[in-house]
Write a protein that holds these residues in place. Structure first.
Motif, PDB file in Angstrom:
ATOM      1  N   LEU A  25      -5.170   0.741  -9.390  1.00 52.12           N
ATOM      2  CA  LEU A  25      -4.315   0.609  -8.038  1.00 52.12           C
ATOM      3  C   LEU A  25      -3.014  -0.317  -8.334  1.00 52.12           C
ATOM      4  O   LEU A  25      -1.759   0.180  -8.419  1.00 52.12           O
ATOM      5  CB  LEU A  25      -4.727   0.670  -6.915  1.00 52.12           C
ATOM      6  CG  LEU A  25      -4.153   1.489  -5.674  1.00 52.12           C
ATOM      7  CD1 LEU A  25      -4.102   2.790  -6.135  1.00 52.12           C
ATOM      8  CD2 LEU A  25      -5.279   1.358  -4.391  1.00 52.12           C
ATOM      9  N   ASN A  26      -3.415  -1.562  -8.576  1.00 46.08           N
ATOM     10  CA  ASN A  26      -2.283  -2.638  -8.705  1.00 46.08           C
ATOM     11  C   ASN A  26      -1.728  -2.537 -10.264  1.00 46.08           C
ATOM     12  O   ASN A  26      -0.666  -2.856 -10.166  1.00 46.08           O
ATOM     13  CB  ASN A  26      -3.064  -3.714  -8.953  1.00 46.08           C
ATOM     14  CG  ASN A  26      -3.826  -4.441  -7.556  1.00 46.08           C
ATOM     15  OD1 ASN A  26      -3.441  -3.859  -6.683  1.00 46.08           O
ATOM     16  ND2 ASN A  26      -4.616  -5.337  -7.696  1.00 46.08           N
ATOM     17  N   GLY A  67     -14.347   0.162  -4.671  1.00 46.37           N
ATOM     18  CA  GLY A  67     -13.696  -0.817  -4.011  1.00 46.37           C
ATOM     19  C   GLY A  67     -12.887  -1.585  -4.764  1.00 46.37           C
ATOM     20  O   GLY A  67     -12.518  -2.817  -4.482  1.00 46.37           O
ATOM     21  N   SER A  68     -12.578  -1.364  -6.051  1.00 48.94           N
ATOM     22  CA  SER A  68     -11.794  -2.156  -6.847  1.00 48.94           C
ATOM     23  C   SER A  68     -10.571  -1.574  -7.093  1.00 48.94           C
ATOM     24  O   SER A  68     -10.117  -0.340  -7.168  1.00 48.94           O
ATOM     25  CB  SER A  68     -12.450  -1.907  -8.373  1.00 48.94           C
ATOM     26  OG  SER A  68     -11.104  -2.407  -9.351  1.00 48.94           O
ATOM     27  N   ARG A  69      -9.228  -2.672  -6.631  1.00 49.74           N
ATOM     28  CA  ARG A  69      -8.081  -2.352  -6.604  1.00 49.74           C
ATOM     29  C   ARG A  69      -7.222  -2.410  -8.119  1.00 49.74           C
ATOM     30  O   ARG A  69      -6.096  -2.342  -8.065  1.00 49.74           O
ATOM     31  CB  ARG A  69      -7.181  -3.240  -5.732  1.00 49.74           C
ATOM     32  CG  ARG A  69      -7.482  -2.576  -4.176  1.00 49.74           C
ATOM     33  CD  ARG A  69      -6.450  -3.525  -3.394  1.00 49.74           C
ATOM     34  NE  ARG A  69      -4.985  -3.090  -3.676  1.00 49.74           N
ATOM     35  CZ  ARG A  69      -4.241  -2.640  -2.852  1.00 49.74           C
ATOM     36  NH1 ARG A  69      -4.585  -2.279  -1.603  1.00 49.74           N
ATOM     37  NH2 ARG A  69      -3.018  -2.351  -3.062  1.00 49.74           N
ATOM     38  N   GLU A  70      -8.035  -2.821  -8.921  1.00 50.07           N
ATOM     39  CA  GLU A  70      -7.441  -3.107 -10.247  1.00 50.07           C
ATOM     40  C   GLU A  70      -6.579  -1.794 -10.838  1.00 50.07           C
ATOM     41  O   GLU A  70      -5.441  -2.189 -11.192  1.00 50.07           O
ATOM     42  CB  GLU A  70      -8.640  -3.520 -11.205  1.00 50.07           C
ATOM     43  CG  GLU A  70      -8.251  -4.280 -12.429  1.00 50.07           C
ATOM     44  CD  GLU A  70      -8.955  -3.963 -13.718  1.00 50.07           C
ATOM     45  OE1 GLU A  70      -8.012  -4.144 -14.866  1.00 50.07           O
ATOM     46  OE2 GLU A  70     -10.053  -3.433 -13.716  1.00 50.07           O
ATOM     47  N   GLU A  85     -10.849   5.482  -7.852  1.00 52.27           N
ATOM     48  CA  GLU A  85     -11.609   4.415  -8.255  1.00 52.27           C
ATOM     49  C   GLU A  85     -11.684   3.220  -6.960  1.00 52.27           C
ATOM     50  O   GLU A  85     -12.604   2.498  -6.895  1.00 52.27           O
ATOM     51  CB  GLU A  85     -10.962   3.469  -9.460  1.00 52.27           C
ATOM     52  CG  GLU A  85     -11.884   2.508 -10.254  1.00 52.27           C
ATOM     53  CD  GLU A  85     -10.879   1.898 -11.250  1.00 52.27           C
ATOM     54  OE1 GLU A  85     -11.123   2.668 -12.494  1.00 52.27           O
ATOM     55  OE2 GLU A  85     -10.359   0.738 -11.252  1.00 52.27           O
ATOM     56  N   CYS A  86     -10.584   3.183  -6.329  1.00 53.48           N
ATOM     57  CA  CYS A  86     -10.317   2.093  -5.242  1.00 53.48           C
ATOM     58  C   CYS A  86     -11.439   2.455  -4.093  1.00 53.48           C
ATOM     59  O   CYS A  86     -12.269   1.780  -3.720  1.00 53.48           O
ATOM     60  CB  CYS A  86      -9.186   1.923  -4.720  1.00 53.48           C
ATOM     61  SG  CYS A  86      -9.049   0.930  -3.506  1.00 53.48           S
ATOM     62  N   GLN A  87     -11.641   3.789  -4.137  1.00 51.99           N
ATOM     63  CA  GLN A  87     -12.638   4.423  -2.813  1.00 51.99           C
ATOM     64  C   GLN A  87     -13.924   4.181  -3.357  1.00 51.99           C
ATOM     65  O   GLN A  87     -14.792   3.946  -2.615  1.00 51.99           O
ATOM     66  CB  GLN A  87     -11.985   5.980  -2.746  1.00 51.99           C
ATOM     67  CG  GLN A  87     -13.157   6.602  -2.048  1.00 51.99           C
ATOM     68  CD  GLN A  87     -13.229   6.551  -0.658  1.00 51.99           C
ATOM     69  OE1 GLN A  87     -12.313   5.874  -0.088  1.00 51.99           O
ATOM     70  NE2 GLN A  87     -14.024   7.307   0.003  1.00 51.99           N
ATOM     71  N   ASN A 101       0.785  -1.261  -0.233  1.00 55.60           N
ATOM     72  CA  ASN A 101       0.021   0.093  -0.166  1.00 55.60           C
ATOM     73  C   ASN A 101       0.783   1.303  -0.007  1.00 55.60           C
ATOM     74  O   ASN A 101       0.182   2.178   0.534  1.00 55.60           O
ATOM     75  CB  ASN A 101      -1.089  -0.014   1.256  1.00 55.60           C
ATOM     76  CG  ASN A 101      -1.979  -1.040   0.910  1.00 55.60           C
ATOM     77  OD1 ASN A 101      -2.655  -0.943  -0.164  1.00 55.60           O
ATOM     78  ND2 ASN A 101      -2.533  -1.868   1.836  1.00 55.60           N
TER      79      ASN A 101
END
Ligand code: APR
Ligand code: PHB
Length: 391
Positions: free
Chosen positions: A323-324, A318-321, A313-315, A278
């Motif tokens: 971010l990853n 809830g997708s970490r795609e 987008e993550c916020q 993170n």
């Protein structure tokens, strides 16, 4: 104390990220080692790509930039008394703007604080921990009290000598580095620029650059050995050398009182990936480019744009795609800028490789004057390829 995103460093990367997150209602805290006065005075780069200007406008921090920034539609390449203009706007439809990095920093700090942002100056002993877990922490000292900030994410925007990259365990990062044997001696002078656009000069004695900050302040650079002693360069010698390296008939450099002088070494550096758990790195914390292509500040701002979009987008979903994929995405423009900065550096400097090499440079410069394709390639990289969600 708790926040969603803990941002280490209040340079262009950290401040742009802070403003983008603030606009989306994502909580963040920015921690900065230096005083406000120090970061607002630190003399750095000064050339903004159209992408950067557009983003500053979207963030509503572009008013003073509009009033005081100098829009340029081209650059000059000068060698052996001849001047070639690369018509950037004509070739690409894009412009660049001259506006000092510290002015961007001032405008961003003002806006961030005015909008209720949390920004702590003069913190010390900053350390990050547990970023491979869901509860990263930043510890620091503010005044005489030890503080701890619990976050969901940490953004390492703390420049090339920061602590964030160094906190990543060994074996995670691959580092790519190239160190040049020369640096730039730069001055700021109270003198009206004797040119309407930047002049990049090729000369047997080495590279020179005529830039500016305002209609009454010139910014000039000379290639010097990396370990050069600044004491060897009294003002008169600098002016004389600039005149020699930028010489063309019936023209001269405008001289005036020098109020800032320094030597910057030159280095290309990239670390990959720009993330670990993170913790996400942005700007100089992850990469350094030689200044010839004027990309450092623009890359920092672009990283912030991509990282903010991924965090939003993550916020939201809830997708970490995204971010990853942050590092994979950001590093594409980083390598494009590395290549362009390296190209400009190799085109114009004395690389110490002898006459054969210098003749190749002259031929490349002539090619730029004869081929619109070659000039367009330089122009589109200089102006910055358009920003995109994946670039
Ligand atoms: N804790 C908090 N802040 C720190 C720490 C630390 N341990 N270490 C460094 N900093 C701060 C620095 O004082 C600086 O204000 O982080 C900030 C990093 O800002 P920059 O160095 O400006 O880097 P960045 O925001 O990535 O912008 C890149 O700066 O060096 C130029 O050419 C480069 O134009 C490019 C731009
Ligand atoms: C500057 O004005 O500081 C400047 C401009 C162009 C460059 C590098 C630095 O390529």
């Amino acid at each position: 104390m708790r926040t969603q995103v803990g941002i280490v460093g209040a340079g262009p990367a950290g401040l742009t990220l802070g403003l983008l997150l603030q606009r989306e209602g994502i909580e963040c805290v920015i921690l900065e080692l230096r005083s406000r006065d120090y970061v607002e005075r630190r003399v750095r780069a000064g050339l903004l790509e159209q992408n950067t200007v557009d983003l500053l406008h979207q963030l509503e921090v572009g008013d003073r930039l509009d009033r005081e920034g100098l829009q340029h539609d081209g650059i000059y390449l000068r060698r052996q008394g001849e001047t070639l203009r690369i018509a950037i706007h004509e070739l690409t439809g894009r412009r660049v703007t001259i506006y000092g990095q510290q002015e961007v920093v001032k405008d961003e700090i003002d806006a961030f604080l005015e909008r209720g942002g949390e920004l702590r100056f003069e913190v010390s002993d900053v350390a990050i921990a547990d970023f491979d877990s869901g509860r990263p922490r930043i510890s620091y000292v503010s005044g005489s009290s030890e503080e701890e900030l619990e976050c969901e994410f940490i953004a390492g925007c703390d420049g090339s000598h920061g602590i964030c990259r160094q906190a990543i365990p060994e074996g995670v990062l691959t580092e790519h580095e190239y160190v040049y044997e020369f640096g730039w001696l730069g001055i700021l002078a109270e003198a009206a620029p004797a040119t309407d656009e930047l002049i990049y000069g090729w000369h047997e004695r080495g590279f020179a650059l005529y830039s500016m900050r305002s209609p009454s302040v010139s910014r000039l650079y000379l290639q010097v050995p990396a370990d050069e002693d600044i004491e060897l360069w009294p003002d008169e010698r600098i002016w004389e050398e600039l005149q020699t390296r930028l010489e063309t008939e019936g023209w001269s450099v405008n001289q005036g009182p020098v109020f800032e002088k320094g030597i910057t070494p030159m280095r290309s550096f990239v670390c990959e990936p720009m993330q670990c758990g993170n913790l996400f790195l942005a700007g100089d914390a992850a990469h350094i480019v030689p200044p010839t292509g004027a990309k450092g500040l623009n890359l920092a701002v672009n990283d912030a744009r991509l990282l903010a979009a991924a965090l939003v987008e993550c916020q939201r979903d809830g997708s970490r795609e995204r971010l990853n994929r942050y590092s994979q995405t950001a590093v594409r423009r980083v390598w494009r800028a590395q290549d362009f900065s390296n190209y400009m550096t190799q085109l114009l400097h004395d690389l110490g490789r002898g006459r054969f090499d210098r003749q190749l440079q002259l031929s490349r410069l002539e090619y730029l004057s004869r081929s619109e394709a070659a000039a367009t390639s330089l122009a589109e990289n200089y102006a910055g390829l358009p920003a995109a969600p994946d670039f």
